[in-house]
Design a protein around this motif. Structure first.
Motif, PDB file in Angstrom:
ATOM      1  N   TYR A 134       0.806  -1.223   0.000  1.00  0.00           N
ATOM      2  CA  TYR A 134       0.000   0.000   0.000  1.00  0.00           C
ATOM      3  C   TYR A 134       0.839   1.274   0.000  1.00  0.00           C
ATOM      4  N   MET A 135       1.988   1.237   0.671  1.00  0.00           N
ATOM      5  CA  MET A 135       2.851   2.434   0.698  1.00  0.00           C
ATOM      6  C   MET A 135       3.433   2.693  -0.694  1.00  0.00           C
ATOM      7  N   ALA A 136       3.747   1.586  -1.403  1.00  0.00           N
ATOM      8  CA  ALA A 136       4.310   1.722  -2.751  1.00  0.00           C
ATOM      9  C   ALA A 136       3.282   2.332  -3.701  1.00  0.00           C
ATOM     10  N   TYR A 137       1.966   2.160  -3.389  1.00  0.00           N
ATOM     11  CA  TYR A 137       0.923   2.693  -4.272  1.00  0.00           C
ATOM     12  C   TYR A 137       0.975   4.214  -4.362  1.00  0.00           C
ATOM     13  N   ILE A 138       1.592   4.855  -3.382  1.00  0.00           N
ATOM     14  CA  ILE A 138       1.709   6.316  -3.446  1.00  0.00           C
ATOM     15  C   ILE A 138       2.564   6.697  -4.657  1.00  0.00           C
ATOM     16  N   MET A 139       3.598   5.897  -4.921  1.00  0.00           N
ATOM     17  CA  MET A 139       4.473   6.181  -6.053  1.00  0.00           C
ATOM     18  C   MET A 139       4.042   5.439  -7.318  1.00  0.00           C
ATOM     19  N   ASP A 140       3.577   4.207  -7.144  1.00  0.00           N
ATOM     20  CA  ASP A 140       3.169   3.400  -8.306  1.00  0.00           C
ATOM     21  C   ASP A 140       1.721   3.728  -8.619  1.00  0.00           C
ATOM     22  N   THR A 141       1.526   4.591  -9.618  1.00  0.00           N
ATOM     23  CA  THR A 141       0.173   5.121  -9.787  1.00  0.00           C
ATOM     24  C   THR A 141      -0.621   4.410 -10.871  1.00  0.00           C
ATOM     25  N   ASN A 142       0.039   3.687 -11.768  1.00  0.00           N
ATOM     26  CA  ASN A 142      -0.805   3.077 -12.799  1.00  0.00           C
ATOM     27  C   ASN A 142      -1.196   1.635 -12.460  1.00  0.00           C
ATOM     28  N   GLU A 143      -2.252   1.192 -13.148  1.00  0.00           N
ATOM     29  CA  GLU A 143      -2.886  -0.076 -12.803  1.00  0.00           C
ATOM     30  C   GLU A 143      -1.901  -1.251 -12.940  1.00  0.00           C
ATOM     31  N   GLU A 144      -1.135  -1.255 -14.039  1.00  0.00           N
ATOM     32  CA  GLU A 144      -0.195  -2.367 -14.268  1.00  0.00           C
ATOM     33  C   GLU A 144       0.796  -2.464 -13.106  1.00  0.00           C
ATOM     34  N   GLU A 145       1.288  -1.293 -12.680  1.00  0.00           N
ATOM     35  CA  GLU A 145       2.267  -1.274 -11.592  1.00  0.00           C
ATOM     36  C   GLU A 145       1.646  -1.813 -10.303  1.00  0.00           C
ATOM     37  N   ARG A 146       0.392  -1.432 -10.072  1.00  0.00           N
ATOM     38  CA  ARG A 146      -0.251  -1.842  -8.822  1.00  0.00           C
ATOM     39  C   ARG A 146      -0.590  -3.329  -8.836  1.00  0.00           C
ATOM     40  N   VAL A 147      -1.041  -3.826  -9.989  1.00  0.00           N
ATOM     41  CA  VAL A 147      -1.402  -5.252 -10.063  1.00  0.00           C
ATOM     42  C   VAL A 147      -0.153  -6.117  -9.900  1.00  0.00           C
ATOM     43  N   LYS A 148       0.909  -5.721 -10.598  1.00  0.00           N
ATOM     44  CA  LYS A 148       2.120  -6.554 -10.562  1.00  0.00           C
ATOM     45  C   LYS A 148       3.034  -6.232  -9.382  1.00  0.00           C
ATOM     46  N   GLY A 149       2.815  -5.102  -8.739  1.00  0.00           N
ATOM     47  CA  GLY A 149       3.683  -4.719  -7.627  1.00  0.00           C
ATOM     48  C   GLY A 149       5.074  -4.328  -8.101  1.00  0.00           C
ATOM     49  N   LYS A 150       5.160  -3.867  -9.351  1.00  0.00           N
ATOM     50  CA  LYS A 150       6.468  -3.474  -9.894  1.00  0.00           C
ATOM     51  C   LYS A 150       6.359  -2.107 -10.559  1.00  0.00           C
ATOM     52  N   THR A 151       7.304  -1.248 -10.250  1.00  0.00           N
ATOM     53  CA  THR A 151       7.338   0.043 -10.928  1.00  0.00           C
ATOM     54  C   THR A 151       7.776  -0.160 -12.377  1.00  0.00           C
ATOM     55  N   VAL A 152       7.122   0.586 -13.298  1.00  0.00           N
ATOM     56  CA  VAL A 152       7.515   0.517 -14.710  1.00  0.00           C
ATOM     57  C   VAL A 152       8.055   1.885 -15.129  1.00  0.00           C
ATOM     58  N   GLU A 153       7.201   2.899 -15.003  1.00  0.00           N
ATOM     59  CA  GLU A 153       7.613   4.259 -15.339  1.00  0.00           C
ATOM     60  C   GLU A 153       8.293   4.881 -14.121  1.00  0.00           C
ATOM     61  N   VAL A 154       9.207   5.821 -14.382  1.00  0.00           N
ATOM     62  CA  VAL A 154       9.825   6.526 -13.253  1.00  0.00           C
ATOM     63  C   VAL A 154       8.765   7.395 -12.571  1.00  0.00           C
ATOM     64  N   GLY A 155       8.501   7.118 -11.290  1.00  0.00           N
ATOM     65  CA  GLY A 155       7.525   7.924 -10.549  1.00  0.00           C
ATOM     66  C   GLY A 155       8.158   9.241 -10.134  1.00  0.00           C
ATOM     67  N   ARG A 156       7.357  10.287 -10.092  1.00  0.00           N
ATOM     68  CA  ARG A 156       7.874  11.606  -9.732  1.00  0.00           C
ATOM     69  C   ARG A 156       7.065  12.180  -8.594  1.00  0.00           C
ATOM     70  N   ALA A 157       7.722  12.790  -7.640  1.00  0.00           N
ATOM     71  CA  ALA A 157       6.988  13.446  -6.565  1.00  0.00           C
ATOM     72  C   ALA A 157       7.880  14.512  -5.951  1.00  0.00           C
TER      73      ALA A 157
END
Ligand code: GTP
Ligand code: MG
Length: 515
Positions: A134-157
């Motif tokens: 759930y904490m990773a969901y703050i950075m992993d914003t797209n559906e693919e990333e959330r389903v797989k639990g893997k970052t794909v695009e570089v997240g920015r914040a």
């Protein structure tokens, strides 16, 4: 130590010189900035005196109004100028080390994300059977990333401490997405290398072929001059804040970091954290949890990181990493040199499109000016979004960035696939700032002796792993690059084949007639 290892140790020094840190001119630049600031204050004082003097005359009233509004503008501009220093931080490391979780936790702890959002993410993560993500969901914003639990695009914040504004770039750890990691790291000044201390996980990340190694090597080559190595998951039951485990990781990582060109004493700092729980992040870990840690927490360590060299007066250079349409054409990227102001005329290279700057955005805010080191969005008129590709460079008109299809470079061969040989005709993918292009080595010019650092006399036809070689490189399309000695950030590159990094290098000459 076997012969190969010995060879590697021998060339350690060379790697350093190749991955070169340029002279530290930070102080000088600070001085220039301070001087400019003083001049500006003086000017404002003079201007306001003039306004008072002109008050009596009717015509001059108008002048005064005008000047006053100019002053207001200038004051507003001053207000808009970021007071705090700014740092770009990339999170790197092996898949599942906890980069997004740590990034998310930072945003939570710095008040960017509220409890309700966290609860929403907790529920969503649970529904996807990924409770702990759930904490990773703050950075992993797209559906693919959330389903797989893997970052794909570089997240920015973005977040701020008392001293510093930070842009966080959350890179993916999976080996398939190394090109995205390269793009993230090329925009960063500082790296947070996240390492999982969980039993077995540190080992897999550190193995040959693991991304802990590859990311470190790439980060150094891409100009990430400082590293905070966070030993994460210290709360995990297999670790339980064990000093032995922490020391083991530090002692195994240290020689490797040295080998990759980092001065471990000066440029690297280790610290233990739990990204998931948020321990030793905003405040120091409690002695009841970890009795042996007397060092800083993550926020303190980030705040203490020195700002790298930046030249606000240099010719403007901003490699474009992305673009979209929004009341004009908006381009995104990090300013590498010079400053950009609303109203400026500029040129997009290499297609030489003359453009006007309609607006500049820093983080989420519209600003009148942005300087080097800032990650910005710039709205342009005079160019269509489809005429811009990532890797193009927004550039000053008087000194535009050169564009070439051939250049000379000094390369260090890291690891060729199946121990292949490196010779003229070798093809690879070139990554240089935001450019990704097929390239071919057209000629090997000289091999450099790693011991004497001098060019070897005999003609070189091929080289093997570990070699240093000067060669001519060609690309099919025009690319905008600089000599490393002029603009390190726009002159350092990596070569990859079949998804593996095979060489790192720096541009030593531009063939301007190839444009
Ligand atoms: P990629 O983006 O795929 O490279 O992964 P990542 O490094 O961003 O890892 P992510 O944050 O997605 O976390 C991966 C898993 O590790 C999740 O299940 C997290 O809950 C878990 N994790 C991350 N940090 C910690 C930690 O401090 N403690 C524990 N126990 N688990 C953690
Ligand atoms: Mg991630």
């Amino acid at each position: 130590m076997d012969i190969d290892e010995k060879k590697i140790v021998d060339i350690e020094e060379e790697i350093r010189s190749l991955q070169l840190d340029s002279a530290d001119t930070t102080e000088m630049i600070d001085e220039i900035a301070q001087h400019e600031e003083l001049e500006k204050v003086d000017k404002m004082e003079e201007d306001s005196k003039e306004v008072v003097h002109n008050q009596a005359v009717e015509v001059e009233k108008k002048v005064k109004e005008k000047e006053n509004s100019a002053l207001d503008d200038e004051a507003a501009f001053e207000k808009e100028l970021p007071k705090k220093r700014h740092l770009n931080v990339v999170f790197i490391g092996h898949v599942d080390a906890g980069k997004s979780t740590t990034g998310g936790q930072i945003l939570f702890l710095s008040g960017q994300v509220d409890d309700r959002t966290i609860q929403k993410y907790e529920k969503e993560a649970k529904d996807k059977s990924r409770e702990s993500w759930y904490m990773a969901y703050i950075m992993d914003t797209n559906e693919e990333e959330r389903v797989k639990g893997k970052t794909v695009e570089v997240g920015r914040a973005h977040f701020e401490t008392e001293m510093t504004r930070f842009t966080i770039l959350d890179a993916p750890g999976h080996k398939s997405y190394v090109p995205n990691m390269i793009s993230g790291a090329s925009q960063a000044d500082v790296g947070v290398l996240v390492i999982s201390a969980r039993k077995g996980e540190f080992e897999t990340g550190y193995e040959r072929g693991g991304q802990t190694r590859e990311h470190v090597q790439l980060a150094k080559t891409l100009g990430v001059s400082k590293l905070l190595v966070v030993v994460n998951k210290m709360d995990d039951p297999t670790v339980n804040w064990s000093k032995e485990r922490y020391d083991e990781i530090e002692s195994k990582m240290t020689p490797f970091l040295k080998l990759s060109g980092y001065n471990v004493k000066k440029d690297v700092q280790f610290l233990p954290i739990s990204g998931l729980i948020g321990t030793n992040m905003k405040t120091r870990v409690d002695k009841s949890v970890c009795s042996w840690w007397g060092g800083p927490c993550l926020f303190e360590a980030l705040d203490a990181t020195e700002i790298p060299q930046r030249d606000p007066k240099g010719p403007f250079r901003m490699p474009i990493i992305d673009k979209f349409k929004d009341m004009g054409t908006v381009v995104m990227g990090k300013v590498e040199s010079g400053s950009v102001r609303e109203g400026d005329s500029m040129v997009v290279m290499p297609n030489k499109a003359h453009v006007k700057v309609l607006a500049v955005f820093c983080d989420e805010d519209k600003v009148k000016r942005a300087g080097p080191g800032e990650n910005v969005r710039v709205r342009l008129s005079g160019v269509e979004e489809e005429d811009i590709l990532s890797g193009f460079v927004l550039s000053s008109i008087s000194r535009p960035i050169p564009s070439v299809s051939e250049f000379e470079a000094q390369l260090q061969i890291l690891e060729l696939l199946d121990n292949a040989i490196f010779t003229a005709g070798y093809k690879a993918v070139l990554h240089i700032h935001a450019v990704v292009e097929e390239c071919e080595i057209v000629e090997l010019l000289q091999q450099i002796d790693p011991k004497t650092k001098k060019p070897m006399k005999r003609k070189v036809l091929f080289v093997k792993n570990g070699a240093f070689v000067v060669c001519r490189v060609q690309v099919n399309n025009l690319i905008c690059i600089e000599k490393f000695s002029d603009f390190p950030q726009l002159g350092r590159f990596t070569l990859r084949t079949e998804g593996k990094t095979v060489a790192v290098g720096k541009v030593t000459g531009l063939n301007l007639s190839s444009a």
